[in-house]
Design a protein around this motif. Sequence first.
Motif, PDB file in Angstrom:
ATOM      1  N   LYS A 424       8.218   3.541   3.776  1.00 40.32           N
ATOM      2  CA  LYS A 424       8.495   2.600   4.870  1.00 40.32           C
ATOM      3  C   LYS A 424       8.140   3.223   6.214  1.00 40.32           C
ATOM      4  N   GLU A 425       8.435   4.525   6.366  1.00 42.34           N
ATOM      5  CA  GLU A 425       8.069   5.219   7.604  1.00 42.34           C
ATOM      6  C   GLU A 425       6.549   5.298   7.740  1.00 42.34           C
ATOM      7  N   SER A 426       5.884   5.613   6.624  1.00 34.52           N
ATOM      8  CA  SER A 426       4.420   5.672   6.627  1.00 34.52           C
ATOM      9  C   SER A 426       3.824   4.309   6.927  1.00 34.52           C
ATOM     10  N   LEU A 427       4.438   3.263   6.394  1.00 29.76           N
ATOM     11  CA  LEU A 427       3.948   1.908   6.614  1.00 29.76           C
ATOM     12  C   LEU A 427       4.062   1.526   8.086  1.00 29.76           C
ATOM     13  N   GLY A 428       5.161   1.932   8.722  1.00 28.87           N
ATOM     14  CA  GLY A 428       5.339   1.647  10.140  1.00 28.87           C
ATOM     15  C   GLY A 428       4.279   2.322  10.989  1.00 28.87           C
ATOM     16  N   LYS A 429       3.952   3.580  10.655  1.00 26.44           N
ATOM     17  CA  LYS A 429       2.912   4.301  11.394  1.00 26.44           C
ATOM     18  C   LYS A 429       1.545   3.663  11.168  1.00 26.44           C
ATOM     19  N   CYS A 430       1.300   3.244   9.933  1.00 23.23           N
ATOM     20  CA  CYS A 430       0.028   2.599   9.613  1.00 23.23           C
ATOM     21  C   CYS A 430      -0.121   1.295  10.381  1.00 23.23           C
ATOM     22  N   ARG A 431       0.962   0.539  10.486  1.00 22.02           N
ATOM     23  CA  ARG A 431       0.919  -0.717  11.228  1.00 22.02           C
ATOM     24  C   ARG A 431       0.613  -0.463  12.703  1.00 22.02           C
ATOM     25  N   GLN A 432       1.241   0.582  13.269  1.00 20.38           N
ATOM     26  CA  GLN A 432       0.984   0.911  14.665  1.00 20.38           C
ATOM     27  C   GLN A 432      -0.478   1.317  14.863  1.00 20.38           C
ATOM     28  N   GLN A 433      -1.012   2.124  13.940  1.00 18.55           N
ATOM     29  CA  GLN A 433      -2.409   2.535  14.044  1.00 18.55           C
ATOM     30  C   GLN A 433      -3.340   1.332  13.966  1.00 18.55           C
ATOM     31  N   TYR A 434      -3.021   0.406  13.060  1.00 18.04           N
ATOM     32  CA  TYR A 434      -3.832  -0.811  12.943  1.00 18.04           C
ATOM     33  C   TYR A 434      -3.826  -1.590  14.257  1.00 18.04           C
TER      34      TYR A 434
END
Length: 473
Positions: A424-434
């Motif tokens: 979930k933490e990784s997903l949040g960072k990925c969303r921000q990068q996107y």
Amino acid sequence: MPYCKCIAIHTTVEKSLRYILDPDKTESLLYTTSINCITDAESACDQMGLVYNQSARDHFDSPPPLEGKGSVKAIHYIQSFSPDDNVTPELAHKIAMTMVRKNFGDDAQAVIATHVDKDHLHSHIIICSYSLSGQKYYANKESLRQFRQNSDGVCKAFGIEIHPNLEGKGRSVDHYEWEQRKKGTSWKEQIRQIIKELIGSVNSLDELLQALEERDYEVKRGKYISIKAPGQERFVRTKTLGEEYTEESLNTRILYKDIGAGSTPMQDEPSQLRAAYVAVIGDIRILAEQRKKVPRKRIITAEYSADNDLDVYKLSAQLSVINKNNISSIGELEGQVSRRKDFYDKQRGEINDLIEEHNRLVSLWEQVQEFYELSKKDELSDTDKLRKAVCKQAMERNDILNSADVDTLRRNLNSLSKRISGMKESLGKCRQQYEVYSDIRDTYYKISKGDYLSNLVEEECKRREQTKKKLKR
């Protein structure tokens, strides 16, 4: 009489629970209670998740959608009293507990916290959007109207006078106005200060607006975002608070708050992408120094200058991302956007599968615990015998035959919980990068078409025209 409002919670249930269960606001949790769950943010969130997953067509921990807010996981009600009501903390908390039973019945999951850190007492009630029996609760105008009517009725029963012109409307007296006048604080400055306080801890504009609502501010979402401080008579549009408070500026401040700007030197090899950014940053700095563009501050408390201009900062932050990742062309940038979107979508699918498995193991663990509890009883009713047989059947189907198997189940459940948390933490960072790469792409297209500078100049011209009109009035 109390003022009542509600906030739909889509993704930040535990964060909201932690906010209302603040020991500093509740006399060291003295005025906190829960119904059909544990009075602890993490535990209550987990238990609400179990109930939600049984009734909804969605997962409680499902990632937020790329667009839109997603489904409502919980509803946050606030019941706020005026100092003139002469309500004690004990009574305010008792009223809130009564309100849950009156408005939602006996099988609602709710956490109740009465905050006593302000001159006005106010109770927070967070309920799961589904009851234990599967009834769905809604957060809309009709449900809020019903809540306010019930609030009036409960308050009357406890001897609190309801103003006849305000019955059922849930309008509070302006107890905040007195407080702000005493401090000499303007409404606009109060809103600026709370936004400044919150903006570093949120990850999106929606989170910022929800955090404001949890603190008794009213928010209107439309063509423009409007905010009203507690006790304030009229809404103010955020754009009137200053150029750094427009929706675009707030999004920029949130999106790039953790990225930084200008910390990475230019690469030796020039590229059309980098050259375009360097040129437009230089031009905007000149416009800022000559006061030919809208003066949006990056740091609110500092003097305005080219180094403290939000547009310069945004472009510099984007250039920093380009340099750090050695992106030399728009094709590479498009590739970064596409890859991050694909990765995000893949991660969402994987985490949903893990959450489904986690929910299955949690249910199995509960059946194991129930089986051993029933096994300790000397006599069992026919119902208990049936429940024990069902639990035993579930255990046998999952090869849980002895205490070693139970220990393995516990370890697997803990391991899966940690894995989901990490993803979930990784997903949040990925969303921000996107979102960052998408923003860079969209900005570059404006730069390459020549729209970026011309839009800034046009915006400043319009601002000056509006200023002239106001002075003539």
